[in-house]
Design a protein around this motif. Sequence first.
Motif, PDB file in Angstrom:
ATOM      1  N   LEU A 192      30.219 -51.136 -45.628  1.00 16.74           N
ATOM      2  CA  LEU A 192      30.985 -51.888 -46.625  1.00 16.74           C
ATOM      3  C   LEU A 192      32.462 -51.462 -46.613  1.00 16.74           C
ATOM      4  O   LEU A 192      32.771 -50.282 -46.618  1.00 16.74           O
ATOM      5  CB  LEU A 192      30.389 -51.616 -48.004  1.00 16.74           C
ATOM      6  N   ILE A 193      33.354 -52.442 -46.599  1.00 18.33           N
ATOM      7  CA  ILE A 193      34.789 -52.132 -46.717  1.00 18.33           C
ATOM      8  C   ILE A 193      35.318 -52.584 -48.083  1.00 18.33           C
ATOM      9  O   ILE A 193      36.058 -51.860 -48.742  1.00 18.33           O
ATOM     10  CB  ILE A 193      35.594 -52.793 -45.573  1.00 18.33           C
ATOM     11  N   ALA A 194      34.931 -53.767 -48.528  1.00 18.90           N
ATOM     12  CA  ALA A 194      35.415 -54.275 -49.819  1.00 18.90           C
ATOM     13  C   ALA A 194      34.451 -55.330 -50.346  1.00 18.90           C
ATOM     14  O   ALA A 194      33.746 -55.969 -49.575  1.00 18.90           O
ATOM     15  CB  ALA A 194      36.807 -54.877 -49.650  1.00 18.90           C
ATOM     16  N   CYS A 195      34.440 -55.496 -51.673  1.00 12.90           N
ATOM     17  CA  CYS A 195      33.544 -56.477 -52.291  1.00 12.90           C
ATOM     18  C   CYS A 195      34.134 -56.965 -53.608  1.00 12.90           C
ATOM     19  O   CYS A 195      34.763 -56.202 -54.332  1.00 12.90           O
ATOM     20  CB  CYS A 195      32.175 -55.842 -52.542  1.00 12.90           C
ATOM     21  N   GLU A 196      33.915 -58.238 -53.903  1.00 12.86           N
ATOM     22  CA  GLU A 196      34.360 -58.787 -55.184  1.00 12.86           C
ATOM     23  C   GLU A 196      33.520 -58.218 -56.324  1.00 12.86           C
ATOM     24  O   GLU A 196      32.327 -58.000 -56.165  1.00 12.86           O
ATOM     25  CB  GLU A 196      34.176 -60.317 -55.194  1.00 12.86           C
ATOM     26  N   VAL A 213      41.692 -47.741 -46.591  1.00 14.43           N
ATOM     27  CA  VAL A 213      42.221 -48.891 -45.855  1.00 14.43           C
ATOM     28  C   VAL A 213      43.737 -48.899 -45.926  1.00 14.43           C
ATOM     29  O   VAL A 213      44.325 -48.869 -47.009  1.00 14.43           O
ATOM     30  CB  VAL A 213      41.668 -50.215 -46.443  1.00 14.43           C
ATOM     31  N   GLU A 214      44.379 -48.927 -44.759  1.00 14.71           N
ATOM     32  CA  GLU A 214      45.828 -49.119 -44.676  1.00 14.71           C
ATOM     33  C   GLU A 214      46.092 -50.554 -44.223  1.00 14.71           C
ATOM     34  O   GLU A 214      45.336 -51.104 -43.431  1.00 14.71           O
ATOM     35  CB  GLU A 214      46.444 -48.195 -43.625  1.00 14.71           C
ATOM     36  N   VAL A 215      47.158 -51.147 -44.726  1.00 14.04           N
ATOM     37  CA  VAL A 215      47.587 -52.468 -44.255  1.00 14.04           C
ATOM     38  C   VAL A 215      48.944 -52.272 -43.587  1.00 14.04           C
ATOM     39  O   VAL A 215      49.903 -51.824 -44.225  1.00 14.04           O
ATOM     40  CB  VAL A 215      47.682 -53.477 -45.421  1.00 14.04           C
ATOM     41  N   PRO A 226      52.488 -54.289 -51.178  1.00 11.79           N
ATOM     42  CA  PRO A 226      51.388 -55.033 -51.791  1.00 11.79           C
ATOM     43  C   PRO A 226      51.651 -56.536 -51.699  1.00 11.79           C
ATOM     44  O   PRO A 226      52.780 -56.981 -51.902  1.00 11.79           O
ATOM     45  CB  PRO A 226      51.407 -54.557 -53.245  1.00 11.79           C
ATOM     46  N   GLY A 227      50.634 -57.300 -51.365  1.00 10.34           N
ATOM     47  CA  GLY A 227      50.781 -58.747 -51.238  1.00 10.34           C
ATOM     48  C   GLY A 227      51.216 -59.198 -49.860  1.00 10.34           C
ATOM     49  O   GLY A 227      51.138 -60.375 -49.542  1.00 10.34           O
ATOM     50  N   GLU A 228      51.653 -58.257 -49.030  1.00  8.14           N
ATOM     51  CA  GLU A 228      52.124 -58.606 -47.685  1.00  8.14           C
ATOM     52  C   GLU A 228      50.965 -58.504 -46.692  1.00  8.14           C
ATOM     53  O   GLU A 228      50.292 -57.489 -46.626  1.00  8.14           O
ATOM     54  CB  GLU A 228      53.265 -57.646 -47.294  1.00  8.14           C
ATOM     55  N   ASP A 229      50.800 -59.565 -45.916  1.00  9.24           N
ATOM     56  CA  ASP A 229      49.698 -59.629 -44.969  1.00  9.24           C
ATOM     57  C   ASP A 229      49.944 -58.731 -43.757  1.00  9.24           C
ATOM     58  O   ASP A 229      51.049 -58.701 -43.220  1.00  9.24           O
ATOM     59  CB  ASP A 229      49.557 -61.095 -44.528  1.00  9.24           C
ATOM     60  N   GLY A 230      48.934 -57.990 -43.333  1.00 11.39           N
ATOM     61  CA  GLY A 230      49.095 -57.118 -42.173  1.00 11.39           C
ATOM     62  C   GLY A 230      47.767 -56.726 -41.554  1.00 11.39           C
ATOM     63  O   GLY A 230      46.702 -57.197 -41.976  1.00 11.39           O
ATOM     64  N   ARG A 231      47.824 -55.851 -40.537  1.00 13.71           N
ATOM     65  CA  ARG A 231      46.617 -55.396 -39.842  1.00 13.71           C
ATOM     66  C   ARG A 231      45.878 -54.374 -40.705  1.00 13.71           C
ATOM     67  O   ARG A 231      46.492 -53.477 -41.272  1.00 13.71           O
ATOM     68  CB  ARG A 231      46.990 -54.713 -38.528  1.00 13.71           C
ATOM     69  N   LEU A 232      44.562 -54.496 -40.750  1.00 14.06           N
ATOM     70  CA  LEU A 232      43.770 -53.544 -41.525  1.00 14.06           C
ATOM     71  C   LEU A 232      43.372 -52.381 -40.624  1.00 14.06           C
ATOM     72  O   LEU A 232      42.775 -52.577 -39.563  1.00 14.06           O
ATOM     73  CB  LEU A 232      42.527 -54.216 -42.097  1.00 14.06           C
ATOM     74  N   VAL A 233      43.743 -51.182 -41.043  1.00 21.14           N
ATOM     75  CA  VAL A 233      43.432 -49.967 -40.303  1.00 21.14           C
ATOM     76  C   VAL A 233      42.652 -49.054 -41.256  1.00 21.14           C
ATOM     77  O   VAL A 233      43.105 -48.788 -42.364  1.00 21.14           O
ATOM     78  CB  VAL A 233      44.731 -49.296 -39.801  1.00 21.14           C
ATOM     79  N   VAL A 234      41.471 -48.624 -40.823  1.00 20.21           N
ATOM     80  CA  VAL A 234      40.545 -47.981 -41.753  1.00 20.21           C
ATOM     81  C   VAL A 234      40.192 -46.566 -41.313  1.00 20.21           C
ATOM     82  O   VAL A 234      39.855 -46.333 -40.152  1.00 20.21           O
ATOM     83  CB  VAL A 234      39.241 -48.810 -41.871  1.00 20.21           C
ATOM     84  N   THR A 235      40.284 -45.631 -42.231  1.00 20.20           N
ATOM     85  CA  THR A 235      39.800 -44.273 -41.999  1.00 20.20           C
ATOM     86  C   THR A 235      38.485 -44.101 -42.744  1.00 20.20           C
ATOM     87  O   THR A 235      38.412 -44.337 -43.943  1.00 20.20           O
ATOM     88  CB  THR A 235      40.840 -43.237 -42.475  1.00 20.20           C
ATOM     89  N   ASP A 236      37.445 -43.735 -41.992  1.00 20.83           N
ATOM     90  CA  ASP A 236      36.114 -43.582 -42.569  1.00 20.83           C
ATOM     91  C   ASP A 236      36.023 -42.211 -43.244  1.00 20.83           C
ATOM     92  O   ASP A 236      36.232 -41.187 -42.589  1.00 20.83           O
ATOM     93  CB  ASP A 236      35.083 -43.710 -41.437  1.00 20.83           C
ATOM     94  N   LEU A 237      35.732 -42.199 -44.539  1.00 19.74           N
ATOM     95  CA  LEU A 237      35.690 -40.925 -45.274  1.00 19.74           C
ATOM     96  C   LEU A 237      34.309 -40.273 -45.240  1.00 19.74           C
ATOM     97  O   LEU A 237      34.160 -39.149 -45.717  1.00 19.74           O
ATOM     98  CB  LEU A 237      36.119 -41.156 -46.736  1.00 19.74           C
TER      99      LEU A 237
END
Length: 450
Positions: free
Chosen positions: A270-274, A290-292, A302-313
Amino acid sequence: MRLPDRFVAACVEPAWDLRETGGRRLAAWRELQRRQWDAPAAVEVRRRAALAAIVRHAAATTPFHAGRFAAAGLDPLAVRDIADLARLPVLTKDDLRAGGEALFSRAVPRGELVAAKTGGSTGVALQIWCDRAGVERRAGAALLADTWSGWRIGQPVAAAWGNPPVPRTARQRLRAWARERILFLDTMRIDAAAIAAFAAGWTRLRPGLLFGHAHSLFILAEALEGRGLAPPPRGIVATSMMLLRPEREVIERVFGVPVTNRYGCEELGLIACECERHGGMHLSAETVWVEVLRDDGSPCAPGEDGRLVVTDLVNRGQPLLRYEVGDRGALAPDPCPCGRGWPLLATLTGRLADFLLALDGSRVAGISLIENTLTRLPGIRQLQLVQAERGAVVANLVPAASWSEVTARALAAALRDALGAGLRVEIRTVERIAQEPSGKYRFSICRVPS
Ligand SMILES: [Zn+2]
């Protein structure tokens, strides 16, 4: 015989979890259930500590990461926040394919690892490994996200899925009956008989949750138009990342329940959920960071579209630091009014690889283009855009009754408007949008080499 939901929640689930995971999955769920209400400042302190811990672990026990920290001249012990990792290069799928043994932590025994396989945008399979404790922590986070839909643990579940698993051994059948209590609709074979069997099974099992790939839920909703499901589900969870707005409206109208959109991938869970507010997706902040990022690697506002880069904790078996997941999105500027402290992803714009290429070389989000077209033009039930070369796009289209040449011309004009005046547009009417071998659907497919 159908077991009572409360009995399953109070007895079967905990007994099963104790046996299968040592009780870790439900313990993670309970802990996250409490933590979701912590103030953002408390969440921040905790996830910085988790980040520092996984960075130290990765650098100390994984040759690949040790080499990267050394090459970047970065002291892993000095990492306290995500910004401290900015000098560490982004981890790509190619890095993972080429990394081999050096990617595994020497501190985690091989017998403790669980494999996850993913297709990846290039079609070359990629195998990622996670330690069992990490897997259970992710499962706890996913369970919590499922409850945001209105479903409760212990209630049966129905899934619209391609190639669902069929219980074969006696042990699997017992598990399916007592614990999972899942009703499947195999979306690889949907016809009137399959829908009728699913609706009958639904009335018998009375699932609290309808779960599936977004487009599969849409196909099911269309087939049940005017009838819905009786009794209606408590919640609906759409798991494929691209839930099209027009399809969401159909699902919600037919079943009478809001759709809970969820985003994740095989590599990270899971990365994100409503949440129940449906105003964006809460990041699973206790399991991933998650970094954008902009194309130059600097962080987006914030609000600016970009690449999602994820560090798994949570993955200590094969640590993933700054993993380029291959999708684009934007963080929300404001916290969610629900009161949960986990940050919000405002939008998910699509797979990086599936942005269409305009004649001038710019990239266009195919999903937005499809959503706008479906909403605006009459006579199109479903639409998929496939681009094999820069100057041309094929539109695979399932027509509705009001389909006409006028719509065909308007569609071609809309595509040229977005991608360039000289674009060649081929419109193919089809009976249905084809599924990927995984059972997922892709609406915007770009095959032009980047
Ligand atoms: Zn919320």
